[in-house]
Design a protein around this motif. Structure first.
Motif, mmCIF file in Angstrom:
data_model
loop_
_atom_site.group_PDB
_atom_site.id
_atom_site.type_symbol
_atom_site.label_atom_id
_atom_site.label_comp_id
_atom_site.label_asym_id
_atom_site.label_seq_id
_atom_site.Cartn_x
_atom_site.Cartn_y
_atom_site.Cartn_z
ATOM 1 N N UNK A 68 0.977 -1.174 0.072
ATOM 2 C CA UNK A 68 0.131 0.014 0.228
ATOM 3 C C UNK A 68 0.960 1.172 0.050
ATOM 4 N N UNK A 69 0.271 2.365 -0.356
ATOM 5 C CA UNK A 69 1.166 3.606 -0.258
ATOM 6 C C UNK A 69 1.955 3.840 1.097
ATOM 7 N N UNK A 70 3.329 4.005 0.656
ATOM 8 C CA UNK A 70 3.997 4.337 1.633
ATOM 9 C C UNK A 70 5.768 4.368 1.393
ATOM 10 N N UNK A 71 6.051 3.138 0.837
ATOM 11 C CA UNK A 71 5.330 1.888 0.610
ATOM 12 C C UNK A 71 5.201 1.168 2.089
ATOM 13 N N UNK A 72 4.112 0.472 2.271
ATOM 14 C CA UNK A 72 4.052 -0.475 3.411
ATOM 15 C C UNK A 72 3.323 -1.786 3.028
ATOM 16 N N UNK A 73 3.402 -2.868 3.757
ATOM 17 C CA UNK A 73 2.728 -3.902 3.617
ATOM 18 C C UNK A 73 1.434 -4.021 4.442
ATOM 19 N N UNK A 74 0.600 -5.056 3.831
ATOM 20 C CA UNK A 74 -0.743 -4.716 4.546
ATOM 21 C C UNK A 74 -1.283 -6.206 4.160
ATOM 22 N N UNK A 75 -1.994 -6.857 5.515
ATOM 23 C CA UNK A 75 -2.607 -8.113 5.083
ATOM 24 C C UNK A 75 -3.679 -7.936 3.984
ATOM 25 N N UNK A 76 -3.923 -8.982 3.116
ATOM 26 C CA UNK A 76 -4.955 -8.947 2.262
ATOM 27 C C UNK A 76 -5.708 -10.171 1.943
ATOM 28 N N UNK A 77 -6.869 -10.017 1.647
ATOM 29 C CA UNK A 77 -7.810 -11.124 1.312
ATOM 30 C C UNK A 77 -7.945 -11.059 0.136
ATOM 31 N N UNK A 78 -7.147 -11.771 -0.811
ATOM 32 C CA UNK A 78 -7.246 -11.900 -2.293
ATOM 33 C C UNK A 78 -8.499 -12.735 -2.710
ATOM 34 N N UNK A 79 -9.610 -12.170 -2.967
ATOM 35 C CA UNK A 79 -10.890 -12.973 -3.305
ATOM 36 C C UNK A 79 -10.716 -13.379 -4.593
ATOM 37 N N UNK A 80 -11.287 -14.648 -4.747
ATOM 38 C CA UNK A 80 -11.249 -15.220 -6.142
ATOM 39 C C UNK A 80 -12.193 -16.444 -5.995
ATOM 40 N N UNK A 81 -12.423 -16.749 -7.470
ATOM 41 C CA UNK A 81 -13.198 -17.974 -7.590
ATOM 42 C C UNK A 81 -14.768 -17.641 -7.185
ATOM 43 N N UNK A 82 -15.120 -16.847 -7.365
ATOM 44 C CA UNK A 82 -16.639 -16.231 -6.880
ATOM 45 C C UNK A 82 -17.703 -16.543 -7.894
ATOM 46 N N UNK A 83 -18.474 -17.405 -7.687
ATOM 47 C CA UNK A 83 -19.578 -17.712 -8.800
ATOM 48 C C UNK A 83 -20.794 -18.647 -8.087
ATOM 49 N N UNK A 84 -21.610 -18.525 -8.906
ATOM 50 C CA UNK A 84 -23.202 -19.373 -8.673
ATOM 51 C C UNK A 84 -23.119 -20.043 -9.633
ATOM 52 N N UNK A 85 -23.816 -21.274 -9.314
ATOM 53 C CA UNK A 85 -24.025 -22.480 -10.436
ATOM 54 C C UNK A 85 -25.304 -22.062 -11.389
ATOM 55 N N UNK A 86 -25.093 -22.146 -12.736
ATOM 56 C CA UNK A 86 -26.387 -21.758 -13.609
ATOM 57 C C UNK A 86 -27.570 -22.514 -12.961
ATOM 58 N N UNK A 87 -28.742 -22.043 -12.971
ATOM 59 C CA UNK A 87 -29.865 -22.487 -12.506
ATOM 60 C C UNK A 87 -30.095 -22.229 -10.840
ATOM 61 N N UNK A 88 -29.329 -21.473 -10.272
ATOM 62 C CA UNK A 88 -29.332 -20.990 -8.834
ATOM 63 C C UNK A 88 -29.246 -19.474 -8.682
ATOM 64 N N UNK A 89 -29.303 -18.850 -9.806
ATOM 65 C CA UNK A 89 -28.861 -17.409 -9.697
ATOM 66 C C UNK A 89 -30.238 -16.722 -9.163
ATOM 67 N N UNK A 90 -29.937 -15.347 -8.832
ATOM 68 C CA UNK A 90 -31.251 -14.409 -8.629
ATOM 69 C C UNK A 90 -32.105 -15.110 -7.259
#
Length: 404
Positions: A68-90
């Motif tokens: 992050x700006x500074x520079x400085x290091x910061x813990x991060x949750x790198x969110x990935x592989x987010x999805x919903x199976x077809x037929x179950x949306x909305x």
């Protein structure tokens, strides 16, 4: 339809998770990278949504650090592989996954999360702001540098994968700590970063490695033969350099490879230095797209994790409909060293904004003043907007040159 529920996944549910992810993205080719990404992925950090006993939605997470700006290091949750199976949306499945994930990150003390959005209109409602941009560059072979560009004269040499990994595993971390938006890497993520397989690479050749004493480039050729001769492309996966001279040497190497018509880099920074090194910058085909979307999970901890470009004392009146623990008025004080405190206050707000706007400005990818011109930040105390915008500003655009 059964009863919907959301929970953490078990370690033995990786295959089920991956099946849902592949189905959600309509991509059978992901099968080729299942085992490779398994070395970097921890199913027990992921969440699954269930219709009865059937897994129908998923949201993964990689534990990393981000500069992050500074520079400085910061813990991060790198969110990935987010999805919903077809037929179950909305049916509110994605909302339940985001609720569970952000609650868990808040309870676990992770201050920020970030993701790449498959569709840019999705994640704003969960508090993610567009925090960085990336350039898709296509540079013609042989493009000339300005006479003022200093190219490191030490040779760039091609090495095999094993030799390259010895270099990049030592070179990357030191440089990543100085570049806003760059991520830490575990051994597993290194394997995923340079994975090779016919389905994973598409119509590109296996990765090649060009190494310089002060940097390296990983790229993949795409062969193209025409009736007028060879018109191959080089596709840069990653270019890392410790000095401007090494950066110039690596680019000079890529631009002078025989049989090549263009060098492509799909995840370059929007202020990539090569654009200012060329005699004819108009020869570069350049397209700008959204990059990282950032979520300030715990607003005060996130604000205090970075450094600031100027002293400021400002009260931020923040709305956060999805994470109510962030909502309210916060006094941000920064000093001449760039350090900051962020505390709750009953004082009147100087700036009114949503958490998505604060996230957009967090890495320096957007300015608070620019967001105000779009009607997204409202100034209640004259002078507060300019002061805060200057404090959040950075010298270089944030950039993340890897997907996740």
């Amino acid at each position: 339809m059964g009863e919907l529920s959301t929970r953490r996944l078990r370690t033995d549910e990786y295959d089920a998770f991956f099946d849902v992810f592949a189905a959600a993205f309509l991509d059978d080719s992901l099968e080729a990278v299942r085992s490779t990404y398994g070395s970097a992925f921890r199913p027990e950090l992921a969440h699954g949504a269930f219709d009865g006993d059937e897994l129908i939605g998923c949201a993964g997470q990689l534990d990393q650090e981000i500069t992050v700006p500074g520079p400085a290091r910061c813990p991060l949750a790198a969110v990935t592989a987010v999805g919903v199976k077809p037929g179950h949306r909305r049916r509110g499945v994605l909302t339940s996954l985001m609720r569970a994930q952000l609650d868990a990150l808040h309870d676990g003390g992770v201050p920020i999360a970030a993701l790449y959005a498959s569709e840019s209109g999705i994640y704003g409602r969960f508090g993610y702001g567009l925090a960085s941009f990336e350039s898709h560059l296509a540079v013609p072979r042989g493009a000339a540098f300005l006479s003022t560009v200093e190219v490191d004269g030490r040779p760039v040499r091609e090495v095999d994968r094993e030799q390259a990994l010895e270099v990049v595993r030592t070179r990357y971390p030191a440089i990543a700590e100085t570049r806003t938006g760059w991520l830490s890497r575990s051994d597993g993520s290194w394997e995923a970063r340079v994975l090779d397989g016919p389905n994973a690479r598409g119509d590109l050749s296996a990765p090649r490695f060009a190494v310089h004493p002060d940097g390296y480039a990983i790229y993949r050729p795409k062969r193209e033969w025409t009736t007028r001769g060879p018109a191959h492309e080089l596709h840069v996966a990653e270019l890392v350099a410790a000095t401007p001279q090494a950066y110039a040497a690596l680019w000079r190497y890529l631009l002078d490879v025989d049989l090549v018509a263009e060098v492509h880099w799909r995840k370059a920074a929007i202020d990539e230095p090569v654009l200012d090194m060329l005699v004819n910058p108009r020869a570069v085909d350049r397209r700008v797209l959204d990059g990282l979307w950032v979520r300030l999970v715990d607003l005060d901890r996130a604000l205090m994790a970075r450094r600031y470009a100027a002293p400021v004392d400002v009260v931020l009146d923040v709305t956060d409909r999805f994470c109510p623990w962030n909502e309210g008025r916060w006094r941000l004080r920064t000093d001449a060293s760039g350090s900051a405190t962020a505390t709750r206050t009953e004082d009147a707000g100087h700036l009114a904004l949503d958490v998505t706007d604060l996230a957009a400005a967090y890495l320096g990818g957007s300015t608070l003043a620019g967001l105000a011109r779009a009607g997204r930040v409202v100034e209640h105390e004259p002078g507060a907007l300019v002061a805060a915008s200057r404090a959040f500003a950075t010298d270089c655009a944030p950039h993340c040159q890897e997907g996740f």
